[in-house]
Design a protein around this motif. Structure first.
Motif, short mmCIF file in Angstrom:
data_model
loop_
_atom_site.label_atom_id
_atom_site.label_comp_id
_atom_site.label_asym_id
_atom_site.label_seq_id
_atom_site.Cartn_x
_atom_site.Cartn_y
_atom_site.Cartn_z
N UNK A 71 0.83 -1.21 0.00
CA UNK A 71 0.00 0.00 0.00
C UNK A 71 0.86 1.26 0.00
N UNK A 72 1.96 1.23 0.75
CA UNK A 72 2.88 2.37 0.77
C UNK A 72 3.48 2.61 -0.61
N UNK A 73 3.96 1.54 -1.24
CA UNK A 73 4.57 1.68 -2.56
C UNK A 73 3.56 2.15 -3.60
N UNK A 74 2.34 1.65 -3.50
CA UNK A 74 1.30 2.09 -4.43
C UNK A 74 0.99 3.57 -4.23
N UNK A 75 0.90 4.00 -2.99
CA UNK A 75 0.61 5.40 -2.70
C UNK A 75 1.72 6.32 -3.21
N UNK A 76 2.96 5.93 -2.98
CA UNK A 76 4.09 6.77 -3.39
C UNK A 76 4.24 6.80 -4.91
N UNK A 77 4.02 5.67 -5.56
CA UNK A 77 4.11 5.68 -7.03
C UNK A 77 2.96 6.49 -7.62
N UNK A 78 1.80 6.45 -7.00
CA UNK A 78 0.68 7.27 -7.46
C UNK A 78 0.98 8.76 -7.26
N UNK A 79 1.67 9.09 -6.19
CA UNK A 79 2.07 10.48 -5.95
C UNK A 79 3.00 10.97 -7.06
N UNK A 80 3.98 10.17 -7.42
CA UNK A 80 4.89 10.54 -8.50
C UNK A 80 4.14 10.63 -9.83
N UNK A 81 3.22 9.72 -10.05
CA UNK A 81 2.42 9.73 -11.27
C UNK A 81 1.59 11.01 -11.38
N UNK A 82 0.97 11.42 -10.29
CA UNK A 82 0.17 12.65 -10.30
C UNK A 82 1.06 13.87 -10.52
N UNK A 83 2.21 13.91 -9.86
CA UNK A 83 3.14 15.04 -10.05
C UNK A 83 3.56 15.14 -11.51
N UNK A 84 3.86 14.01 -12.13
CA UNK A 84 4.28 14.01 -13.53
C UNK A 84 3.11 14.39 -14.45
N UNK A 85 1.93 13.92 -14.13
CA UNK A 85 0.75 14.22 -14.96
C UNK A 85 0.42 15.70 -14.92
N UNK A 86 0.59 16.35 -13.78
CA UNK A 86 0.33 17.79 -13.68
C UNK A 86 1.23 18.56 -14.63
N UNK A 87 2.51 18.20 -14.64
CA UNK A 87 3.46 18.90 -15.50
C UNK A 87 3.18 18.59 -16.98
N UNK A 88 2.94 17.34 -17.30
CA UNK A 88 2.66 16.97 -18.70
C UNK A 88 1.42 17.68 -19.22
N UNK A 89 0.37 17.71 -18.42
CA UNK A 89 -0.86 18.37 -18.85
C UNK A 89 -0.66 19.87 -19.00
N UNK A 90 0.14 20.47 -18.12
CA UNK A 90 0.41 21.90 -18.24
C UNK A 90 1.24 22.20 -19.47
N UNK A 91 2.21 21.34 -19.78
CA UNK A 91 3.04 21.55 -20.97
C UNK A 91 2.24 21.44 -22.25
N UNK A 92 1.33 20.50 -22.29
CA UNK A 92 0.54 20.24 -23.49
C UNK A 92 -0.73 21.07 -23.57
N UNK A 93 -1.04 21.80 -22.51
CA UNK A 93 -2.30 22.54 -22.47
C UNK A 93 -3.48 21.59 -22.37
N UNK A 94 -3.30 20.49 -21.68
CA UNK A 94 -4.30 19.44 -21.64
C UNK A 94 -5.27 19.51 -20.49
N UNK A 95 -5.25 20.57 -19.70
CA UNK A 95 -6.22 20.69 -18.63
C UNK A 95 -7.60 20.98 -19.22
N UNK A 96 -8.61 20.53 -18.56
CA UNK A 96 -9.98 20.69 -19.05
C UNK A 96 -10.39 22.16 -19.00
N UNK A 97 -10.99 22.62 -20.08
CA UNK A 97 -11.55 23.97 -20.09
C UNK A 97 -12.84 23.95 -20.89
N UNK A 98 -13.76 24.77 -20.48
CA UNK A 98 -15.05 24.87 -21.15
C UNK A 98 -15.25 26.34 -21.49
N UNK A 99 -15.52 26.62 -22.74
CA UNK A 99 -15.66 28.00 -23.20
C UNK A 99 -17.13 28.39 -23.31
#
Length: 156
Positions: free
Chosen positions: A35-63
């Motif tokens: 459970x510890x390893x899963x939590x920590x790997x998920x933390x790293x995954x979320x941190x990486x996803x935030x940066x990737x989405x910001x770089x690609x402009x992939x965050x959700x937006x509704x106009x």
């Protein structure tokens, strides 16, 4: 770089989950620290996803505002939204760095394996700071692009 870290974390998360499920159902044992390893790997995954989405402009937006308010209103609300995003992600980065700096003294460790959480707080803080900088640069580029498009600036 963040995509590689995220992919590696995802592979680790899948591997730990598969091993844990197989061990639980075939052997009848729960693996210590899974459970510890899963939590920590998920933390790293979320941190990486935030940066990737910001770089690609992939965050959700509704106009929705642009449909009713037009270009000038949209430019204003986009600038305000980005300014709010810069402030929110910068505040989150500061809070994560502050929480991570306490580390072991504050008892910030995982439940089973007692892994110190400091580097994971720093990873999330760095991803939020990167997201804040990317939002700020997009906001500034948006202002520069509007100045170039503005006919009043070109003497027309």
């Amino acid at each position: 770089m963040s995509a590689i870290a995220g992919g590696t974390a995802l592979l680790l998360l899948v591997g730990v989950t598969v091993v844990e499920v197989v061990a639980r159902y075939l052997i009848g044992l729960s693996l210590l620290g899974a459970e510890d390893l899963a939590m920590l790997s998920l933390t790293v995954l979320v941190a990486a996803a935030i940066v990737c989405a910001a770089q690609e402009g992939g965050h959700v937006s509704v106009d929705l505002i642009g449909r009713f308010g037009g270009g000038r209103v949209t430019r204003t609300t986009d600038a305000l939204a980005r300014l709010f995003g810069v402030g929110a992600t910068a505040a989150a980065a500061v809070a994560l760095f502050a929480k991570g700096s306490c580390g072991l003294e504050c008892g910030e460790v995982t439940g089973s394996l007692a892994i110190v959480l400091t580097p994971f707080y720093y990873a999330l803080g760095a991803s939020m700071a990167t997201c804040s900088l990317l939002l700020a640069s997009r906001m500034l580029r948006g202002f520069a692009a509007r100045d170039e498009e503005d006919p009043r600036q070109q003497g027309v």
